[in-house]
Design an enzyme around this catalytic site. Structure first.
Site, PDB file in Angstrom:
ATOM      1  N   ASP A  37     -12.989   5.549   1.666  1.00 52.33           N
ATOM      2  CA  ASP A  37     -11.712   5.312   1.832  1.00 52.33           C
ATOM      3  C   ASP A  37     -10.846   6.859   2.047  1.00 52.33           C
ATOM      4  OD1 ASP A  37      -8.925   4.999   1.679  1.00 52.33           O
ATOM      5  OD2 ASP A  37      -8.827   3.642  -0.050  1.00 52.33           O
TER       6      ASP A  37
ATOM      7  N   ASP B 249       0.785  -1.390   0.065  1.00 57.20           N
ATOM      8  CA  ASP B 249       0.171   0.066   0.175  1.00 57.20           C
ATOM      9  C   ASP B 249       0.822   1.226  -0.039  1.00 57.20           C
ATOM     10  OD1 ASP B 249      -1.750   2.142   0.681  1.00 57.20           O
ATOM     11  OD2 ASP B 249      -2.334   1.356   2.559  1.00 57.20           O
TER      12      ASP B 249
END
Length: 508
Positions: free
Chosen positions: A198, A12
């Protein structure tokens, strides 16, 4: 059980923090730990006054003393053209110098050196790879890397380039909300429609995803790659600067060391106010009066004030979320679970607003900081030959891709939320007698005028048969792969000859 050396890790690559993970066995996932037991690493690069390169925690520790040569939040600039208004607004909020690069991109100055943005991303990826290699006992060479769902083709290409710079094979790029849904859904035999909200350090994404056991189908996505925790911090910073100006008649915004101290405390205060009702905002000896008297910064801060300063940002997220729901053709009652991803979603007002909107609290089914890396690791594991986990990802492109027509209007080839992978053909012909080349300009964005969209590149098809205008019959094939990356080819329908394509990222 030792892992095979072709193991694919999940990364990520975040705006403020990055994280790596590995999946093995029958789907167990391990986050990759750093010294000190942290699982996330600040996405920060610096060069100190001795010329040493610092990445992650080491770079963050010296940030206050060396703000001009500490590069952070660079993900907001990856794959961007320098004329972009985004670049101007980034320059206002960071202490390092941002300017036009030599490849119609953005360059950053650090300690007398100039870097292209993918080089900084590459250094952060290298740090994660090296820590993972030390932890696993072999050199990691392959990774699945996540990006915001709202990244353009050009930004995705730039992330791939960052991997190439350090010989890390980016096996697949997947969208962050989709990765979070994988972390939530794998192994649960679900049949659900989830909305992933998100809100990370620098970007905001919303995706509506239908999960049917191991099939993850994105119905619609939307976002803003310029909306995140940094903007909440900046709202605090603007307020305290304004307060100080009013009290003392001094503008601290041009003092890089004072600004860095304020920035650090703004982030800490925001985090504190998620758990408490009030927090003092005090910095002793922030500056001097012209007479040499030390001045302190002292502002009363409580949760209500923070919510008032950032209400417009929360409203923006909900407006985007509403538009994505309209695109997907669904209402609040059609959503089974709302998943929160990204550190900024810890803010109580965000959870309250979503609870009111959906009539139920968001799911606590995933860890907001770790879900994206975990999902990337699970997907990486599913791509390995030794894995028996087979995942089907059906994703979409976040905004239309098209070509420029006469008059500067956009001919849409793939509409927003078109499923990927996908392929389309477009008929083309020569516009002047004897033409030997056909130049096609490709744009991405949802505005009818190409000038308002992002120029992806200029594609030149050479070897066109010289004929009278309109006599050549060409077919151009556009293909978007599973990663949302575009390729093109062309064919002369009369001769069957395929034409070579040269891709030139157009200069501004």
């Amino acid at each position: 059980m030792p892992l095979p050396p072709d193991t694919i890790i999940g990364i990520d690559l975040g705006t403020t923090n990055s994280c790596g993970a590995i999946a093995h066995g029958d789907g167990q996932v391990k986050l990759i730990p750093y010294k000190g037991g942290d699982y996330t690493i600040p996405s920060i690069y610096a060069i100190d006054d001795k010329g040493h390169e610092l990445i992650g925690h080491e770079a963050k520790r010296q940030w206050q003393l060396n703000p001009r040569n500490t590069l952070y939040a660079t993900k907001r600039l990856i794959g961007r053209a320098p004329k972009d208004d985004v670049v101007e607004s980034v320059q206002k909020s960071v202490q390092y110098r941002v300017h036009a690069g030599t490849q119609n991109d953005v360059a950053l100055d650090c300690h007398g050196r100039t870097f292209h943005v993918p080089e900084i991303s590459a250094k952060i990826l290298a740090k994660i790879r090296d820590v993972a290699s030390d932890h696993l006992g072999f050199k990691v060479q392959r990774a699945v890397v996540t990006v915001p769902a709202y990244f353009t083709d050009r930004q995705r290409q730039a992330v791939k380039e960052a991997g190439t710079l350090i010989d890390l094979e980016v096996v697949r790029i997947i969208n962050e909300p989709t990765a979070a849904a994988l972390a939530y859904g794998i192994g649960k035999r679900l049949d659900e429609r989830v909305l992933v909200y998100d809100l990370g350090g620098g970007t905001f994404d919303v995706s509506i995803i239908e999960i049917r056991e191991r099939v993850f189908e994105v119905k619609a996505t939307g976002g803003d790659i310029f909306l995140g925790g940094i903007d909440f911090d900046n709202a605090i910073i603007e307020h305290v600067l304004d307060d100080f100006r009013k009290k003392h008649g001094i503008d601290l915004s041009s003092d890089p060391v004072a600004m860095q101290r304020i920035k650090d405390l703004a982030e800490r205060t925001k985090i504190d106010l998620s758990a408490r009702g009030e927090a003092p905002f005090s910095i002793p000896f922030i500056t001097m009066t012209p007479q040499g008297q030390p001045l302190n910064m002292d502002v009363k801060f409580d949760r209500k004030l923070l919510e008032a300063l950032t209400q417009h940002l929360v409203d923006r997220t909900l407006k985007i979320m509403g538009a994505v729901m309209v695109d997907a053709g669904i209402t609040a009652k059609d959503i089974d679970e709302v998943m929160l991803v990204g550190g900024q979603t810890r803010m109580p007002i965000i959870q309250d607003r979503l609870t009111r909107f959906f009539g139920k609290p968001p799911s606590k089914g995933v860890h907001p900081d770790e879900a994206v890396a975990i999902g990337a690791a699970l997907y990486g594991w599913s791509l390995q030959e030794s894995s028996d986990l087979k995942i089907q990802l059906l994703d979409v492109i976040p905004m239309a891709i098209g070509i420029e027509q006469a008059g500067g209007t956009m001919h849409v080839v793939f509409p927003r939320n078109a499923a990927i992978p996908n392929a389309k053909t477009v008929a083309a012909t020569s516009s002047v007698d004897g033409q030997k080349e056909l130049v096609v300009r490709i744009f991405q964005g949802d505005h009818p005028e190409t000038a308002r969209n992002e120029l992806l590149g200029e594609f030149t098809f050479s070897g066109v048969r010289p004929c009278r205008a309109g006599e050549v019959r060409l077919e151009i094939m556009f293909e978007v792969n599973i990663e949302g990356i575009l390729t093109m080819s062309a064919k002369d329908l009369d001769t069957g000859r395929k034409m070579q394509t040269t891709v030139r990222v157009a200069s501004a």
